[in-house]
Motif scaffolding. Structure first.
Motif, mmCIF file in Angstrom:
data_model
loop_
_atom_site.group_PDB
_atom_site.id
_atom_site.type_symbol
_atom_site.label_atom_id
_atom_site.label_comp_id
_atom_site.label_asym_id
_atom_site.label_seq_id
_atom_site.Cartn_x
_atom_site.Cartn_y
_atom_site.Cartn_z
ATOM 1 N N GLY A 134 0.795 -1.215 0.000
ATOM 2 C CA GLY A 134 0.000 0.000 0.000
ATOM 3 C C GLY A 134 0.825 1.260 0.000
ATOM 4 N N GLY A 135 2.146 1.140 0.206
ATOM 5 C CA GLY A 135 3.010 2.308 0.189
ATOM 6 C C GLY A 135 3.273 2.795 -1.220
ATOM 7 N N ARG A 136 3.526 4.077 -1.343
ATOM 8 C CA ARG A 136 3.860 4.654 -2.642
ATOM 9 C C ARG A 136 5.363 4.924 -2.743
ATOM 10 N NH1 ARG A 136 1.848 10.581 -4.808
ATOM 11 N NH2 ARG A 136 2.866 10.519 -6.850
ATOM 12 N N HIS A 137 5.914 5.514 -1.695
ATOM 13 C CA HIS A 137 7.358 5.762 -1.617
ATOM 14 C C HIS A 137 7.865 5.007 -0.393
ATOM 15 C CE1 HIS A 137 6.538 8.752 -4.587
ATOM 16 N NE2 HIS A 137 5.896 9.541 -3.744
ATOM 17 N N VAL A 138 8.700 3.998 -0.618
ATOM 18 C CA VAL A 138 9.070 3.056 0.438
ATOM 19 C C VAL A 138 10.582 2.982 0.585
ATOM 20 C CG1 VAL A 138 8.953 0.645 1.180
ATOM 21 C CG2 VAL A 138 6.984 1.701 0.044
ATOM 22 N N VAL A 139 11.038 2.976 1.836
ATOM 23 C CA VAL A 139 12.427 2.653 2.162
ATOM 24 C C VAL A 139 12.407 1.332 2.913
ATOM 25 C CG1 VAL A 139 14.483 3.299 3.445
ATOM 26 C CG2 VAL A 139 13.146 5.060 2.306
ATOM 27 N N ALA A 140 13.198 0.377 2.464
ATOM 28 C CA ALA A 140 13.289 -0.912 3.139
ATOM 29 C C ALA A 140 14.691 -1.105 3.691
ATOM 30 C CB ALA A 140 12.958 -2.043 2.162
ATOM 31 N N PHE A 141 14.761 -1.527 4.939
ATOM 32 C CA PHE A 141 16.014 -1.939 5.568
ATOM 33 C C PHE A 141 15.967 -3.460 5.687
ATOM 34 C CE2 PHE A 141 15.711 2.421 6.724
ATOM 35 C CZ PHE A 141 16.937 2.881 7.185
ATOM 36 N N THR A 142 16.971 -4.139 5.177
ATOM 37 C CA THR A 142 17.059 -5.589 5.319
ATOM 38 C C THR A 142 18.216 -5.888 6.255
ATOM 39 O OG1 THR A 142 18.448 -5.783 3.334
ATOM 40 C CG2 THR A 142 16.075 -6.021 3.051
ATOM 41 N N LEU A 143 17.888 -6.495 7.377
ATOM 42 C CA LEU A 143 18.871 -6.681 8.446
ATOM 43 C C LEU A 143 19.135 -8.155 8.678
ATOM 44 C CD1 LEU A 143 16.691 -4.146 9.751
ATOM 45 C CD2 LEU A 143 19.029 -3.721 10.497
ATOM 46 N N GLY A 144 20.370 -8.530 8.491
ATOM 47 C CA GLY A 144 20.787 -9.899 8.690
ATOM 48 C C GLY A 144 22.280 -9.920 8.936
ATOM 49 N N THR A 145 22.998 -10.733 8.156
ATOM 50 C CA THR A 145 24.454 -10.761 8.260
ATOM 51 C C THR A 145 25.027 -9.389 7.955
ATOM 52 O OG1 THR A 145 24.438 -13.066 7.579
ATOM 53 C CG2 THR A 145 26.536 -11.914 7.443
ATOM 54 N N GLY A 146 24.381 -8.659 7.059
ATOM 55 C CA GLY A 146 24.713 -7.268 6.778
ATOM 56 C C GLY A 146 23.468 -6.421 6.917
ATOM 57 N N VAL A 147 23.570 -5.174 6.510
ATOM 58 C CA VAL A 147 22.406 -4.293 6.458
ATOM 59 C C VAL A 147 22.290 -3.797 5.020
ATOM 60 C CG1 VAL A 147 21.350 -2.154 7.251
ATOM 61 C CG2 VAL A 147 22.630 -3.574 8.860
ATOM 62 N N GLY A 148 21.227 -4.223 4.353
ATOM 63 C CA GLY A 148 20.978 -3.783 2.988
ATOM 64 C C GLY A 148 19.744 -2.913 2.949
ATOM 65 N N GLY A 149 19.327 -2.596 1.738
ATOM 66 C CA GLY A 149 18.134 -1.771 1.628
ATOM 67 C C GLY A 149 17.647 -1.655 0.208
ATOM 68 N N GLY A 150 16.522 -1.020 0.075
ATOM 69 C CA GLY A 150 15.949 -0.775 -1.237
ATOM 70 C C GLY A 150 15.064 0.448 -1.186
ATOM 71 N N LEU A 151 14.960 1.140 -2.309
ATOM 72 C CA LEU A 151 14.145 2.340 -2.433
ATOM 73 C C LEU A 151 13.101 2.113 -3.507
ATOM 74 C CD1 LEU A 151 17.027 4.994 -2.524
ATOM 75 C CD2 LEU A 151 15.795 4.156 -0.515
ATOM 76 N N ILE A 152 11.855 2.403 -3.183
ATOM 77 C CA ILE A 152 10.760 2.255 -4.139
ATOM 78 C C ILE A 152 10.095 3.610 -4.313
ATOM 79 C CG2 ILE A 152 8.523 1.171 -4.547
ATOM 80 C CD1 ILE A 152 9.598 -1.261 -2.982
ATOM 81 N N VAL A 153 10.038 4.072 -5.550
ATOM 82 C CA VAL A 153 9.449 5.368 -5.886
ATOM 83 C C VAL A 153 8.265 5.124 -6.809
ATOM 84 C CG1 VAL A 153 9.851 7.646 -6.912
ATOM 85 C CG2 VAL A 153 11.713 6.469 -5.715
ATOM 86 N N ASP A 154 7.097 5.567 -6.388
ATOM 87 C CA ASP A 154 5.885 5.362 -7.183
ATOM 88 C C ASP A 154 5.720 3.906 -7.607
ATOM 89 O OD1 ASP A 154 4.661 7.879 -7.144
ATOM 90 O OD2 ASP A 154 6.000 8.638 -8.710
ATOM 91 N N GLY A 155 6.027 2.998 -6.691
ATOM 92 C CA GLY A 155 5.798 1.587 -6.957
ATOM 93 C C GLY A 155 6.846 0.897 -7.797
#
Length: 328
Positions: A134-155
């Protein structure tokens, strides 16, 4: 929308493979095997191919799918990588350099394939079918052995100029701080990854304070993990609770930075950190409110991921659909 996509989540320790329906409402045939990277790239590709074929066979045998109903294979891999050529540029945990993973998997399976960063895939999975839905602009933090992430703009995933966008774990949160595996000092990953949390707990125990953490790891402190810390904190252990609060401060600083720069409507934190529950999320939200601009805080939901180990597989399928213009 009919059809299935097979998602592959390649990690340094395990390979997870499963299928998602084109509309994301059904998932099937999740399988996980050891990566065994030390055996070499050819052996790893062989395992990926075998698991993809096994998932395809499961779809035909148990889910009424013909082979032609399988649209393709989306692969999530550690990077850096080049999506256009399908080449993994370098993966320290796998020991690969300029490896044509996409084309090797396509040739081995007979299916069309795409390639994207594994953290991007997890981010897209949580946006498509998980905690960030349901988000439109999303920041994701992926936390495990490292810390990664992803950016979603307008889906849609934002990749940046050279497929490097979203390296959230390598923002500097403490100048001159702990050394990170990337060579920099003070990265978020050096404080909030699973191994970093365990390291900080071991350092606290060196002061001989009473703690059930010693029992959690059977007295073998090198075997202590972040999961032990979360479990001990839930039992009321003061040392573990202090480590969780400290982790919330570091993560909250990183989240606040992203709110001020990116102004998302959802921030999703996925991975093992979700085991800590509100013991981590409550002080994390307080830290964000203290550090970020109020309108940015008011606009953002800060939520745990809900897909667990499936996030990368579901997201890899979603990246295939986006790269091929088929949906997601």
């Amino acid at each position: 929308m009919s059809g299935w996509v097979i998602g592959v989540d390649l990690g340094g320790t395990t390979i997870s493979v499963g299928a998602s329906s084109r509309d994301g409402t059904r998932r099937a045939a999740l399988r996980t095997v050891a990566t065994l990277a030390a055996e070499g790239a050819d052996a790893v590709v062989g395992r990926i191919v075998a698991e993809v074929q096994a998932v395809a066979a499961d779809l035909t045998a148990h889910h009424g799918a013909a082979r032609g109903d399988i649209l393709g294979v989306g692969i999530g891999s550690p990077g850096p990588l080049d999506r256009q050529t399908g080449v993994v540029i370098v993966t320290p945990n796998l020991g690969w350099t300029n490896f044509p993973l996409r084309d090797r998997v396509a040739a081995g399976t007979g299916f069309d394939a795409t390639l994207d960063n594994d953290a991007n895939c997890a981010a897209l999975g949580e946006w498509w079918q998980g905690g960030a839905r349901g988000g439109r602009h999303v920041v994701a933090f992926t936390l495990g052995t490292g810390v990664g992430g992803g950016l979603i703009v307008d889906g849609r995933l934002f990749h940046g100029a050279s497929d490097m966008a979203g390296e959230i774990g390598h923002m500097t949160i403490e100048t001159g701080g702990r050394k990170c595996g990337c060579g920099n000092h003070g990265c978020l990953e050096a404080y909030a990854s699973g191994p970093a949390i365990a390291t900080r707990a071991r350092e606290a125990l060196e002061h001989h304070v009473p703690s059930v953490l010693r029992d959690q790891c059977g007295g073998d402190l090198p075997a202590l993990t972040a999961a032990h810390v979360y479990a001990a904190a839930a039992q009321g252990d003061a040392v573990a609770q202090a480590i969780v609060r400290e982790t919330a401060m570091y993560l909250g600083t990183g989240v606040a930075n992203m709110l001020n720069v990116f102004n998302p409507d959802v921030v999703v934190l996925a991975g093992g950190v979700t085991q800590a529950g509100e013991a981590l999320f409550a002080p994390l939200r307080d830290e964000v409110a203290r550090r970020a601009f109020a309108p940015a805080v008011a606009a953002a939901r800060i939520v745990p991921g809900t897909l667990g180990a499936e996030a990368g597989v579901v997201g890899a399928a979603a990246t295939y659909l986006q790269q091929r213009g088929l949906g997601a």
